[in-house]
Scaffold this motif. Sequence first.
Motif, PDB file in Angstrom:
ATOM      1  N   TRP A  62       0.840  -1.208   0.000  1.00  0.00           N
ATOM      2  CA  TRP A  62       0.000   0.000   0.000  1.00  0.00           C
ATOM      3  C   TRP A  62       0.873   1.257   0.000  1.00  0.00           C
ATOM      4  N   ASN A  76       2.459   1.671  -3.464  1.00  0.00           N
ATOM      5  CA  ASN A  76       1.482   2.134  -4.458  1.00  0.00           C
ATOM      6  C   ASN A  76       1.157   3.613  -4.295  1.00  0.00           C
ATOM      7  N   LYS A  77       1.090   4.085  -3.048  1.00  0.00           N
ATOM      8  CA  LYS A  77       0.770   5.485  -2.812  1.00  0.00           C
ATOM      9  C   LYS A  77       1.917   6.421  -3.190  1.00  0.00           C
ATOM     10  N   THR A  78       3.127   5.922  -3.037  1.00  0.00           N
ATOM     11  CA  THR A  78       4.291   6.777  -3.324  1.00  0.00           C
ATOM     12  C   THR A  78       4.783   6.636  -4.763  1.00  0.00           C
ATOM     13  N   SER A 137       3.232   7.232  -7.619  1.00  0.00           N
ATOM     14  CA  SER A 137       2.862   8.345  -8.490  1.00  0.00           C
ATOM     15  C   SER A 137       3.796   9.539  -8.311  1.00  0.00           C
TER      16      SER A 137
END
Length: 292
Positions: free
Chosen positions: A68, A71-73, A75
């Motif tokens: 998680w 995935n958040k970092t 972008s």
Amino acid sequence: MSNFIEKYLTVPEIYASDIVEIVIMSVAIYYVVLWFRKSRAWVLLKGIFVLVIFMLVASLFHLTTLLWIFNKTLSAGIIALVIIFQPELRRALEELGRKNVIFKVLKFENGNNESNFSDRSVEEITRATLEMAKAKTGALIVIRQQHDLGQFIETGIKIDGRISSQLLINIFEKNTPLHDGAVIIDENRVVAATCYLPLSDSSSLSKDLGTRHRAGLGISEVSDCIVVIVSEETGSISIAKEGKLIRYADASILKNELIKAQDKEEVKPRRFLKGRGRNEKDVNETKDVSDK
């Protein structure tokens, strides 16, 4: 079975355009890897590889929390990479622009083949450099080629005087107001003195070289100029160009480098001063910073 063979084992048709693309991609990847190896980006790239391995391990063992976070970092990771590699990317683009291959082929560049300075200016610069080397007077002389040096000229004091050995020696004389910083020469004029130059961050530069040499090498990394450097400690002469440093240059090497800058054929040097100074002896050492 026939579908499997047709899908995975059938050799696809190869066209000439495919071969061209393979060659272009191979050359591009080779130079990108070579660029990474020569820059500090190689260390950063190894750090990114470590993060990728952690991501694969987290995916393999279903570590949802770590996945998680990744995935958040992700972008923002691309923007972060551009910021981290900004100095290396800028240097790579400057190096690419310095080649001028496409512009020369398409004749976008100015076709003027006249020399940037006259034979007299070559003689005066060489004579002044040898005199200052003999007296161990530190000097930093930048000779403009095609690239504009206006931003560096603005940091100094405007002179706009005709090139002469007496003028250059007087500028770099110790304890004078103009001796600190660089002199910038454009065509046959000394346009400014006490100019500030960008320092090279090359880790391969010898530790026995000071700020003067780092500044000379730094300006040669971001422009196509030729820089003549005289060491105040040893009186040795160095020449910086294209991000490389030639150390312990004598009169013949110095003069031939200046003649090359005129887009003229290299000639055998002749002595123009009486006697031979310490720096006119055979070259003790020619070092390329990138080969250290």
